[in-house]
Design a protein around this motif. Sequence first.
Motif, PDB file in Angstrom:
ATOM      1  N   SER A  53      -8.508  14.073  -4.796  1.00 24.45           N
ATOM      2  CA  SER A  53      -8.624  13.266  -3.587  1.00 24.45           C
ATOM      3  C   SER A  53      -7.872  13.936  -2.447  1.00 24.45           C
ATOM      4  CB  SER A  53      -8.060  11.855  -3.817  1.00 24.45           C
ATOM      5  OG  SER A  53      -8.760  11.195  -4.841  1.00 24.45           O
ATOM      6  N   ARG A  54      -8.440  13.863  -1.258  1.00 22.68           N
ATOM      7  CA  ARG A  54      -7.857  14.520  -0.092  1.00 22.68           C
ATOM      8  C   ARG A  54      -7.348  13.477   0.897  1.00 22.68           C
ATOM      9  NH1 ARG A  54      -9.275  19.793  -0.717  1.00 22.68           N
ATOM     10  NH2 ARG A  54      -8.409  20.343   1.328  1.00 22.68           N
ATOM     11  N   TYR A  55      -6.238  13.841   1.558  1.00 16.99           N
ATOM     12  CA  TYR A  55      -5.579  12.946   2.499  1.00 16.99           C
ATOM     13  C   TYR A  55      -5.368  13.683   3.814  1.00 16.99           C
ATOM     14  CZ  TYR A  55      -4.576  10.433  -1.820  1.00 16.99           C
ATOM     15  OH  TYR A  55      -4.683   9.792  -3.019  1.00 16.99           O
ATOM     16  N   LEU A  56      -5.600  12.973   4.902  1.00 17.53           N
ATOM     17  CA  LEU A  56      -5.476  13.554   6.232  1.00 17.53           C
ATOM     18  C   LEU A  56      -4.031  13.479   6.697  1.00 17.53           C
ATOM     19  CD1 LEU A  56      -7.016  14.758   8.667  1.00 17.53           C
ATOM     20  CD2 LEU A  56      -7.245  12.410   9.539  1.00 17.53           C
ATOM     21  N   TYR A  57      -3.456  14.656   7.022  1.00 21.53           N
ATOM     22  CA  TYR A  57      -2.067  14.733   7.463  1.00 21.53           C
ATOM     23  C   TYR A  57      -1.963  15.761   8.581  1.00 21.53           C
ATOM     24  CZ  TYR A  57       2.947  15.784   7.415  1.00 21.53           C
ATOM     25  OH  TYR A  57       4.252  16.004   7.782  1.00 21.53           O
ATOM     26  N   CYS A  77      -6.270   7.984   4.314  1.00 14.45           N
ATOM     27  CA  CYS A  77      -7.162   8.225   3.183  1.00 14.45           C
ATOM     28  C   CYS A  77      -8.568   8.540   3.670  1.00 14.45           C
ATOM     29  CB  CYS A  77      -7.179   7.016   2.254  1.00 14.45           C
ATOM     30  SG  CYS A  77      -5.565   6.588   1.586  1.00 14.45           S
ATOM     31  N   ALA A  78      -9.416   8.969   2.742  1.00 15.99           N
ATOM     32  CA  ALA A  78     -10.790   9.340   3.098  1.00 15.99           C
ATOM     33  C   ALA A  78     -11.592   8.141   3.594  1.00 15.99           C
ATOM     34  CB  ALA A  78     -11.477   9.976   1.884  1.00 15.99           C
ATOM     35  N   ASN A  79     -11.223   6.937   3.190  1.00 15.37           N
ATOM     36  CA  ASN A  79     -11.937   5.745   3.655  1.00 15.37           C
ATOM     37  C   ASN A  79     -11.360   5.179   4.948  1.00 15.37           C
ATOM     38  OD1 ASN A  79      -9.525   4.802   2.672  1.00 15.37           O
ATOM     39  ND2 ASN A  79     -10.407   3.276   1.298  1.00 15.37           N
ATOM     40  N   GLY A  80     -10.446   5.911   5.573  1.00 12.59           N
ATOM     41  CA  GLY A  80      -9.861   5.478   6.829  1.00 12.59           C
ATOM     42  C   GLY A  80      -8.641   4.601   6.706  1.00 12.59           C
ATOM     43  N   LEU A  81      -8.136   4.377   5.504  1.00 14.74           N
ATOM     44  CA  LEU A  81      -6.976   3.512   5.291  1.00 14.74           C
ATOM     45  C   LEU A  81      -5.691   4.288   5.597  1.00 14.74           C
ATOM     46  CD1 LEU A  81      -5.729   0.836   4.164  1.00 14.74           C
ATOM     47  CD2 LEU A  81      -5.704   1.969   1.926  1.00 14.74           C
ATOM     48  N   PRO A  82      -4.875   3.826   6.542  1.00 18.47           N
ATOM     49  CA  PRO A  82      -3.582   4.476   6.786  1.00 18.47           C
ATOM     50  C   PRO A  82      -2.565   4.061   5.724  1.00 18.47           C
ATOM     51  CG  PRO A  82      -3.847   2.641   8.289  1.00 18.47           C
ATOM     52  CD  PRO A  82      -5.137   2.737   7.502  1.00 18.47           C
ATOM     53  N   PHE A 100       2.104   5.814  -3.456  1.00 19.23           N
ATOM     54  CA  PHE A 100       1.376   5.468  -2.240  1.00 19.23           C
ATOM     55  C   PHE A 100       1.631   4.009  -1.905  1.00 19.23           C
ATOM     56  CE2 PHE A 100      -2.259   3.830   0.104  1.00 19.23           C
ATOM     57  CZ  PHE A 100      -2.439   4.798   1.084  1.00 19.23           C
ATOM     58  N   THR A 101       1.747   3.722  -0.612  1.00 20.60           N
ATOM     59  CA  THR A 101       1.880   2.357  -0.139  1.00 20.60           C
ATOM     60  C   THR A 101       1.168   2.205   1.195  1.00 20.60           C
ATOM     61  OG1 THR A 101       3.422   0.602   0.493  1.00 20.60           O
ATOM     62  CG2 THR A 101       4.091   2.853   0.973  1.00 20.60           C
ATOM     63  N   THR A 102       0.655   1.030   1.435  1.00 20.62           N
ATOM     64  CA  THR A 102       0.011   0.737   2.712  1.00 20.62           C
ATOM     65  C   THR A 102       1.003   0.218   3.737  1.00 20.62           C
ATOM     66  OG1 THR A 102      -0.558  -1.469   1.858  1.00 20.62           O
ATOM     67  CG2 THR A 102      -2.217   0.265   1.646  1.00 20.62           C
ATOM     68  N   ASP A 103       2.259  -0.013   3.348  1.00 18.31           N
ATOM     69  CA  ASP A 103       3.298  -0.466   4.269  1.00 18.31           C
ATOM     70  C   ASP A 103       4.095   0.758   4.731  1.00 18.31           C
ATOM     71  OD1 ASP A 103       5.171  -1.782   5.725  1.00 18.31           O
ATOM     72  OD2 ASP A 103       5.943  -3.024   4.097  1.00 18.31           O
ATOM     73  N   VAL A 104       3.734   1.293   5.873  1.00 19.67           N
ATOM     74  CA  VAL A 104       4.363   2.526   6.372  1.00 19.67           C
ATOM     75  C   VAL A 104       5.744   2.262   6.955  1.00 19.67           C
ATOM     76  CG1 VAL A 104       2.146   3.629   6.805  1.00 19.67           C
ATOM     77  CG2 VAL A 104       3.200   2.246   8.605  1.00 19.67           C
ATOM     78  N   SER A 105       6.161   0.999   7.063  1.00 17.54           N
ATOM     79  CA  SER A 105       7.482   0.690   7.622  1.00 17.54           C
ATOM     80  C   SER A 105       8.605   0.845   6.599  1.00 17.54           C
ATOM     81  CB  SER A 105       7.498  -0.733   8.178  1.00 17.54           C
ATOM     82  OG  SER A 105       7.302  -1.686   7.139  1.00 17.54           O
ATOM     83  N   LEU A 106       8.269   1.012   5.331  1.00 18.42           N
ATOM     84  CA  LEU A 106       9.283   1.112   4.280  1.00 18.42           C
ATOM     85  C   LEU A 106       9.898   2.502   4.254  1.00 18.42           C
ATOM     86  CD1 LEU A 106       7.493  -0.721   1.320  1.00 18.42           C
ATOM     87  CD2 LEU A 106       9.315  -1.631   2.769  1.00 18.42           C
TER      88      LEU A 106
END
Length: 480
Positions: A265-269, A304-309, A341-347
């Motif tokens: 899986s590839r991630y945009l960075y 993520c590839a589906n656009g999820l930050p 991986f987490t969807t909460d980038v504030s942590l």
Amino acid sequence: MYNKNINEFQGQIKTALKEALPTLDLTCNRLFQRLRLKSHLTGAGIRKCEGYAAVHLVFVMFISVFLNLPGLCGPAHLNLTALTAAGKDAFYRLKHRDLSWRSFLWRFLGFVAQQLGWSQQAPTEAYVVLDTTVLPKRGEKIEEVSFVYDHSRGRSVLGYELLTLLMVNSQGYYPLDFEYHFSNKKGHAYQAATVSRRRSSLDRRRLLAQQNKFDVSLQMVQRALAKGAKALYVLVDRWFAAPNFFLNLRWLGVHGIGRLKAGKSRYLYQGREYTMEELYRLVKPNLSRCRALGYDLARVEVTCANGLPGMIVFSRGYREPQVNLPAGAKLPPQPKWAAFFTTDVSLAAAEVVKKYLCRWSIEVFFKEAKTLLGLGKDQGRSFAAQVCATTLTFLRFHVLAFVKAQGDAAKTIGGLFREMAEEIGLIQFQDKIIAYFRQFLTATLKRLKRSLPISASFGAVVDTIDIVINELDLCQGCET
């Protein structure tokens, strides 16, 4: 016309527990009354079976594990008249009936949550954990049994895969819900569960067991949130940790935290796409030591590839706890690094790993439930019996967890189980002795009144007593 008096049984248990458990403060019978088990069963439509109240049969099956009785019908098989007068048919019919056990469990959980004050706890400190465990079975004629992959053994085994939803908060961990999962690989003597004309709760469970585990897991999380479970994070292992799964969790209003696989899986960075290993090599020089955890950590925000930050936290030195590893088994090799991986980038990076470590509560629950509380040990062939047995296991765990939350916080579930099993085992022995003498005296007096005149010799009285002893069920096969 099917009513049978069971007050004597309840009174014996209540009195004996009151005298034998001064340190626990709450007895089994008092707990059933305080937690309103009868009301929850009635509200779920679980009332009578073979003339016995459902709460009576559930009570006997509940404590059967503490008495080391074989299966749910152990009390009936062993003819423990001091424990219950119900025959095995009463237990079998309750197990095999299509009943709303999920409704009962949620009603009971709602009351426990109210008693323990879960609504007052912060959602940021409460977690919902998803994971699966394998329940091996021996008989291919058990309904819906199939070959499922057991990760601890590294091969497929005959049985069920149990998908479990667990709540973790400041007071402990509590199983909320469960679903079975069937694979497409069946045995030679495969038995499909009987489907009723009217769609029942058991039929709905059966249909869910054939669906994708991702979809069923999301339904379980959604149901828990609708029932009032206040948790902001869903913790999952590598099998569930996929971008689409995390995206669906965001639609439900919760964040996901999970350990990632080192796949393709590839991630945009920073405007470029990277695989997991490429990202690790990129951030490896930025790893910093976390003294509280003992790991080297680094964090990167990706898409993520589906656009999820989201955010990926890399850890060097992380080791998986070995909870369900069989005795004597070789330890699996540990990777040099791990990614979360987490969807909460504030942590912060350390917070992500700390929260993920709470996921291991479900592994401990599986171990305790299997070794102490009878999870997966039911020998019934029907799928309804399996659902009933799993519900009773969850009920036993909740009652012990409730005792733990009310008393000494340092006690473990395993310690409470051994304490209660030891005390109830003593009660069982005492009740059997009392029942023996009660039956002996009653039968002797009846025989003397019926067959002997008042002026009978002492030898005739002794002979009559000897006949009564030999005819008693409790003395069959006993040489003393």
